[in-house]
Design a protein around this motif. Sequence first.
Motif, PDB file in Angstrom:
ATOM      1  N   THR A 176      50.724  36.063  55.805  1.00  0.00           N
ATOM      2  CA  THR A 176      50.207  35.026  54.718  1.00  0.00           C
ATOM      3  C   THR A 176      50.879  35.306  53.365  1.00  0.00           C
ATOM      4  O   THR A 176      51.353  36.192  53.071  1.00  0.00           O
ATOM      5  N   ARG A 177      51.226  33.942  52.959  1.00  0.00           N
ATOM      6  CA  ARG A 177      51.960  33.943  51.630  1.00  0.00           C
ATOM      7  C   ARG A 177      50.574  33.804  50.620  1.00  0.00           C
ATOM      8  O   ARG A 177      51.308  33.430  49.351  1.00  0.00           O
ATOM      9  N   ASP A 178      49.451  33.570  50.916  1.00  0.00           N
ATOM     10  CA  ASP A 178      48.525  33.455  49.854  1.00  0.00           C
ATOM     11  C   ASP A 178      47.083  34.052  50.241  1.00  0.00           C
ATOM     12  O   ASP A 178      46.301  33.411  50.813  1.00  0.00           O
ATOM     13  N   LEU A 179      47.211  35.297  50.280  1.00  0.00           N
ATOM     14  CA  LEU A 179      46.030  36.055  51.061  1.00  0.00           C
ATOM     15  C   LEU A 179      44.765  35.684  50.510  1.00  0.00           C
ATOM     16  O   LEU A 179      43.807  35.616  51.397  1.00  0.00           O
ATOM     17  N   HIS A 180      44.547  35.521  49.052  1.00  0.00           N
ATOM     18  CA  HIS A 180      43.471  35.201  48.511  1.00  0.00           C
ATOM     19  C   HIS A 180      42.797  33.934  48.850  1.00  0.00           C
ATOM     20  O   HIS A 180      41.495  33.567  48.732  1.00  0.00           O
ATOM     21  N   GLN A 181      43.633  33.311  49.346  1.00  0.00           N
ATOM     22  CA  GLN A 181      43.039  31.608  50.022  1.00  0.00           C
ATOM     23  C   GLN A 181      42.938  31.646  51.522  1.00  0.00           C
ATOM     24  O   GLN A 181      42.465  30.692  52.233  1.00  0.00           O
ATOM     25  N   ASP A 182      43.342  32.823  52.108  1.00  0.00           N
ATOM     26  CA  ASP A 182      42.970  33.006  53.525  1.00  0.00           C
ATOM     27  C   ASP A 182      41.478  33.648  53.960  1.00  0.00           C
ATOM     28  O   ASP A 182      41.402  34.948  53.861  1.00  0.00           O
ATOM     29  N   ALA A 183      40.517  32.844  54.279  1.00  0.00           N
ATOM     30  CA  ALA A 183      39.325  33.275  54.370  1.00  0.00           C
ATOM     31  C   ALA A 183      39.225  34.392  55.548  1.00  0.00           C
ATOM     32  O   ALA A 183      38.712  35.468  55.519  1.00  0.00           O
ATOM     33  N   VAL A 184      40.016  34.384  56.308  1.00  0.00           N
ATOM     34  CA  VAL A 184      39.848  35.090  57.651  1.00  0.00           C
ATOM     35  C   VAL A 184      40.432  36.753  57.336  1.00  0.00           C
ATOM     36  O   VAL A 184      39.716  37.554  57.223  1.00  0.00           O
ATOM     37  N   LEU A 185      41.896  36.438  56.615  1.00  0.00           N
ATOM     38  CA  LEU A 185      42.177  37.896  56.290  1.00  0.00           C
ATOM     39  C   LEU A 185      41.569  38.395  55.071  1.00  0.00           C
ATOM     40  O   LEU A 185      41.504  39.660  54.789  1.00  0.00           O
ATOM     41  N   MET A 186      40.598  37.599  54.363  1.00  0.00           N
ATOM     42  CA  MET A 186      40.055  38.028  53.088  1.00  0.00           C
ATOM     43  C   MET A 186      38.798  38.709  53.504  1.00  0.00           C
ATOM     44  O   MET A 186      38.228  39.655  52.724  1.00  0.00           O
ATOM     45  N   GLN A 187      38.346  38.638  54.834  1.00  0.00           N
ATOM     46  CA  GLN A 187      37.111  39.155  55.064  1.00  0.00           C
ATOM     47  C   GLN A 187      36.951  40.737  54.708  1.00  0.00           C
ATOM     48  O   GLN A 187      35.801  41.052  54.356  1.00  0.00           O
ATOM     49  N   ASP A 188      37.861  41.357  55.244  1.00  0.00           N
ATOM     50  CA  ASP A 188      37.605  42.939  55.117  1.00  0.00           C
ATOM     51  C   ASP A 188      38.733  43.152  53.920  1.00  0.00           C
ATOM     52  O   ASP A 188      39.035  44.517  53.958  1.00  0.00           O
ATOM     53  N   ASN A 189      39.127  42.389  52.944  1.00  0.00           N
ATOM     54  CA  ASN A 189      40.333  42.820  52.107  1.00  0.00           C
ATOM     55  C   ASN A 189      39.688  43.719  51.085  1.00  0.00           C
ATOM     56  O   ASN A 189      38.718  43.761  50.525  1.00  0.00           O
ATOM     57  N   VAL A 190      40.387  44.711  50.788  1.00  0.00           N
ATOM     58  CA  VAL A 190      40.015  45.837  49.713  1.00  0.00           C
ATOM     59  C   VAL A 190      41.282  45.698  48.721  1.00  0.00           C
ATOM     60  O   VAL A 190      42.231  45.845  49.039  1.00  0.00           O
ATOM     61  N   MET A 191      40.777  45.391  47.520  1.00  0.00           N
ATOM     62  CA  MET A 191      41.909  44.984  46.541  1.00  0.00           C
ATOM     63  C   MET A 191      42.494  46.535  46.047  1.00  0.00           C
ATOM     64  O   MET A 191      41.548  47.448  45.603  1.00  0.00           O
ATOM     65  N   THR A 192      43.712  46.473  45.817  1.00  0.00           N
ATOM     66  CA  THR A 192      44.349  47.627  45.125  1.00  0.00           C
ATOM     67  C   THR A 192      44.446  47.281  43.516  1.00  0.00           C
ATOM     68  O   THR A 192      43.943  46.404  43.336  1.00  0.00           O
ATOM     69  N   GLU A 193      45.033  48.546  42.878  1.00  0.00           N
ATOM     70  CA  GLU A 193      44.910  48.157  41.296  1.00  0.00           C
ATOM     71  C   GLU A 193      45.837  47.101  40.954  1.00  0.00           C
ATOM     72  O   GLU A 193      45.536  46.314  40.229  1.00  0.00           O
ATOM     73  N   TYR A 194      47.221  47.261  41.527  1.00  0.00           N
ATOM     74  CA  TYR A 194      48.137  46.098  41.197  1.00  0.00           C
ATOM     75  C   TYR A 194      47.493  44.790  41.987  1.00  0.00           C
ATOM     76  O   TYR A 194      47.708  43.780  41.284  1.00  0.00           O
ATOM     77  N   GLU A 195      46.868  44.718  43.025  1.00  0.00           N
ATOM     78  CA  GLU A 195      46.471  43.470  43.492  1.00  0.00           C
ATOM     79  C   GLU A 195      45.337  42.590  42.264  1.00  0.00           C
ATOM     80  O   GLU A 195      45.524  41.578  42.274  1.00  0.00           O
ATOM     81  N   GLU A 196      44.585  43.675  41.849  1.00  0.00           N
ATOM     82  CA  GLU A 196      43.480  42.964  40.978  1.00  0.00           C
ATOM     83  C   GLU A 196      44.343  42.441  39.599  1.00  0.00           C
ATOM     84  O   GLU A 196      44.221  41.410  39.031  1.00  0.00           O
ATOM     85  N   LYS A 197      45.402  43.405  39.364  1.00  0.00           N
ATOM     86  CA  LYS A 197      46.125  42.688  37.920  1.00  0.00           C
ATOM     87  C   LYS A 197      46.958  41.572  38.338  1.00  0.00           C
ATOM     88  O   LYS A 197      46.711  40.596  37.436  1.00  0.00           O
ATOM     89  N   PHE A 198      47.634  41.601  39.254  1.00  0.00           N
ATOM     90  CA  PHE A 198      48.593  40.492  39.678  1.00  0.00           C
ATOM     91  C   PHE A 198      47.902  39.213  40.207  1.00  0.00           C
ATOM     92  O   PHE A 198      48.345  38.160  39.630  1.00  0.00           O
TER      93      PHE A 198
END
Length: 214
Positions: A176-198
């Motif tokens: 995916t090129r936009d993970l946070h808009q992908d409902a399926v892949l977001m289901q078990d997504n755990v954010m990293t520090e950089y992910e939160e920031k960016f």
Amino acid sequence: MRLRNITGSREVIAASAYVVHEERRWRGKWAQLFENTLPIHIEIGMGKGKFIHTMARLHPEINYIGIEKYSSVLLRAIQKMEEEELPNLRFIRMEAEEITEVFAPGEVDRIYLNFSDPWPKDRHARRRLPSRQFLARYDVILEARGQLEFKTDNRELFDFAVEELAPAGWKLREITRDLHQDAVLMQDNVMTEYEEKFSAMGNPIYKYVIYREK
Ligand code: SAH
């Protein structure tokens, strides 16, 4: 990520029971270190360890090992463990290039790369953690049916990483090129520090999951 050199961080690390100090000694014997035969998942370049600490809390059925080259950053991960100790999480301070000296062939069940350093100059391409040179090392230590997951907000690094797959013999399972808009892949997504920031800055997050056919 490179923090100011915190005085005493090396001493704290040397004394920490959460850090595996003679990591090469455990090659082929990581199950003995954890005293069980649960699958082993590693994050290479874990930074302050938010992602891997959260994963270890959510998945007591998995053993986690966080790898980080800088003491100053690893220190933060140790502090998190002091606040909330988890039996299934350990850290190694090492340079990832030496990974095949620390894990035996097939000993690792999953590899995570999160927001790896981009090394933008062409002549440094082989230092990038998703490069074909690193994929060849992962190919050795990763169990035949294991997978590798990579997240970044850096489009150039992601495009490079995707191009490296075929020559290195890996295949895409998810992309995916936009993970946070992908409902399926977001289901078990755990954010990293950089992910939160960016992602807070509005950057899309890129992700792939790869495997090879063995
Ligand atoms: N994964 C974290 C941190 C990303 S910054 C997050 O997503 O928030 C990348 C981290 O990888 C830095 O802390 C850096 O020191 C570490 N790193 C980069 N190259 C490395 C290598 N070759 N071996 C070990 N650690 C590395």
